[in-house]
Design an enzyme around this catalytic site. Structure first.
Site, PDB file in Angstrom:
ATOM      1  N   GLU A 144      20.973  -9.240  10.039  1.00  0.00           N
ATOM      2  CA  GLU A 144      21.029  -7.814  10.868  1.00  0.00           C
ATOM      3  C   GLU A 144      19.787  -7.995  11.790  1.00  0.00           C
ATOM      4  O   GLU A 144      18.566  -8.442  11.485  1.00  0.00           O
ATOM      5  CB  GLU A 144      20.681  -6.670   9.910  1.00  0.00           C
ATOM      6  CG  GLU A 144      20.580  -5.346  10.500  1.00  0.00           C
ATOM      7  CD  GLU A 144      20.115  -4.180   9.545  1.00  0.00           C
ATOM      8  OE1 GLU A 144      20.418  -2.948   9.930  1.00  0.00           O
ATOM      9  OE2 GLU A 144      19.423  -4.448   8.620  1.00  0.00           O
ATOM     10  N   GLU A 198      16.865   4.883  11.957  1.00  0.00           N
ATOM     11  CA  GLU A 198      18.042   4.273  12.378  1.00  0.00           C
ATOM     12  C   GLU A 198      18.752   5.445  13.172  1.00  0.00           C
ATOM     13  O   GLU A 198      19.721   5.306  13.766  1.00  0.00           O
ATOM     14  CB  GLU A 198      18.582   3.554  11.318  1.00  0.00           C
ATOM     15  CG  GLU A 198      18.092   2.069  11.013  1.00  0.00           C
ATOM     16  CD  GLU A 198      19.084   1.365  10.219  1.00  0.00           C
ATOM     17  OE1 GLU A 198      20.338   1.022  10.719  1.00  0.00           O
ATOM     18  OE2 GLU A 198      18.391   0.728   9.284  1.00  0.00           O
ATOM     19  N   CYS A 226      23.703  -4.194   6.137  1.00  0.00           N
ATOM     20  CA  CYS A 226      22.416  -3.541   5.349  1.00  0.00           C
ATOM     21  C   CYS A 226      22.852  -2.576   4.588  1.00  0.00           C
ATOM     22  O   CYS A 226      23.349  -2.849   3.309  1.00  0.00           O
ATOM     23  CB  CYS A 226      21.368  -3.350   6.378  1.00  0.00           C
ATOM     24  SG  CYS A 226      19.852  -2.861   5.672  1.00  0.00           S
ATOM     25  N   ASN A 233      17.784  -5.877   6.831  1.00  0.00           N
ATOM     26  CA  ASN A 233      16.487  -5.711   7.019  1.00  0.00           C
ATOM     27  C   ASN A 233      15.803  -4.653   6.107  1.00  0.00           C
ATOM     28  O   ASN A 233      16.043  -3.490   6.487  1.00  0.00           O
ATOM     29  CB  ASN A 233      16.019  -5.181   8.349  1.00  0.00           C
ATOM     30  CG  ASN A 233      16.050  -6.536   9.536  1.00  0.00           C
ATOM     31  OD1 ASN A 233      15.186  -6.741  10.159  1.00  0.00           O
ATOM     32  ND2 ASN A 233      17.373  -7.214   9.334  1.00  0.00           N
ATOM     33  N   ASN A 272      24.183  -0.356  15.624  1.00  0.00           N
ATOM     34  CA  ASN A 272      23.849  -1.387  14.857  1.00  0.00           C
ATOM     35  C   ASN A 272      25.081  -2.644  14.385  1.00  0.00           C
ATOM     36  O   ASN A 272      25.810  -2.121  13.841  1.00  0.00           O
ATOM     37  CB  ASN A 272      23.146  -1.015  13.813  1.00  0.00           C
ATOM     38  CG  ASN A 272      22.165  -2.304  12.874  1.00  0.00           C
ATOM     39  OD1 ASN A 272      22.620  -3.147  13.377  1.00  0.00           O
ATOM     40  ND2 ASN A 272      21.365  -1.824  12.196  1.00  0.00           N
ATOM     41  N   LYS A 318      27.777  -0.852  12.352  1.00  0.00           N
ATOM     42  CA  LYS A 318      27.251  -0.200  11.005  1.00  0.00           C
ATOM     43  C   LYS A 318      27.901   1.211  10.864  1.00  0.00           C
ATOM     44  O   LYS A 318      27.328   1.926  11.938  1.00  0.00           O
ATOM     45  CB  LYS A 318      25.865  -0.509  11.126  1.00  0.00           C
ATOM     46  CG  LYS A 318      24.936   0.033   9.598  1.00  0.00           C
ATOM     47  CD  LYS A 318      23.739  -0.313   9.749  1.00  0.00           C
ATOM     48  CE  LYS A 318      22.816  -0.130   8.476  1.00  0.00           C
ATOM     49  NZ  LYS A 318      21.167  -0.479   8.393  1.00  0.00           N
TER      50      LYS A 318
END
Length: 312
Positions: free
Chosen positions: A47, A146, A172, A197, A110, A127
């Site tokens: 990621e 995020e 993730c 991550n 993402n 994501k």
């Protein structure tokens, strides 16, 4: 019958805040060549593989924020990855921050892409399950913003034909949610690729944070087993700008067993010969959805227990 896909997870150690795209892509190229040297047809990167994990900071300067995103793929900086993949005849999964401008409005995701052995993008994923916060939280050494820097993905969980099987992607925090795997499982997915991550201390509760690596594997192993699919989880890890992130990248069989695992928190390539037909045997027995799954009863069960979720 065996459909063997030799696959690599290319774990990354820390990416410094000032590390250039060219330097980072150079590291990815080295691992791609190592994977090919081991006979791999597919390499799974992590990621946000092109930059440091920037959501750990509050960034108010828009130009600085934009510098972490890619506005096209391939870009000038990432073109060498595509060129080398085509030369070597190897495919790859790559995670990065995506910036799109639609009707004058910036949209940030993402994102990950799946690229085949001819260097063609065959699938894009954004994501869905964004962790963290949209505003800075007091008392934290590092933020997890995020929700501020990305919007939830709008492409669903697509499963595409490639590499001799049915391929899916996640990123993730998606790995913690059973819906992620089940939506793809219902599309007969045979391999789920995901990069992560994951910092230690991101929850802020010591008892929970001490289980970070256990929960990392638990979620992926459960998703693999319950949906009879291979799962390739690739970390960015180590001490990145003072934030310590978990490693233990893994390749997990449809049995739920870990068949390969990284042992460092640095750049490291792990590989496995993944028999895509192994999942088929589970799908024809324990997890034969048509024979054993009963979605028509789920609503009734929820209603009788009084656990009806509120309408949004």
């Amino acid at each position: 019958m065996m459909r063997k896909l030799i696959t690599a997870a290319a774990q990354m150690g820390p990416i410094a805040k000032l590390e250039t795209r060219a330097d980072t892509v150079g590291r990815l190229l080295e691992m791609m060549r190592e994977a090919k040297g081991r006979g791999c047809e597919l390499v799974v990167f992590t990621e946000l593989a092109l930059t440091t994990f920037f959501p750990r900071w509050m960034i108010e300067d828009e130009a600085e924020l934009d510098s972490y995103y890619e506005t096209e793929m391939p870009s000038a900086a990432t073109q060498p990855l595509f060129d080398e993949a085509k030369k070597l005849g190897i495919g790859f999964y790559l995670g990065y921050a995506e910036l799109r401008v639609e009707n004058g409005v910036k949209r940030r995701f993402n994102t990950s892409i799946l690229v085949n052995q001819k260097a063609q993008i065959i699938s894009t994923y954004r994501k869905v399950h964004l962790p963290g916060h949209s505003e800075p939280q007091p008392g934290r050494d590092f933020q997890h913003l995020e929700k501020r820097y990305f919007e939830p993905g709008d492409l669903g969980f697509p499963v595409v034909k490639g590499f001799g099987g049915n391929m899916g992607m996640a990123i993730c925090n998606d790995r913690r949610w059973p819906e992620t795997y089940r939506v793809m499982g219902l599309q007969d997915v045979e391999m789920v690729m995901l990069g992560y991550n994951t910092p230690f201390g991101h929850v802020g509760e010591q008892a929970m944070d001490s289980l970070t690596l256990f929960h990392n594997h638990l979620s992926m192993q459960a998703g693999a087993y319950q949906n009879a699919t291979w799962v390739v989880g690739t970390a960015k890890c180590g001490n990145e700008e003072g934030s310590k992130m978990g490693g233990q990248s893994v390749i997990i069989a449809p049995s739920g067993e870990i068949v390969a695992q990284a042992v460092t928190v640095e750049d490291e390539v792990i590989t496995a010969a993944c028999d895509l037909d192994l999942g088929k045997r589970y799908k024809e027995t324990v997890f034969d959805f048509a024979a054993h799954r009963r979605p028509e009863h789920y609503g009734l069960i929820v209603e009788r227990t009084g656990a009806i979720p509120p309408k949004s």
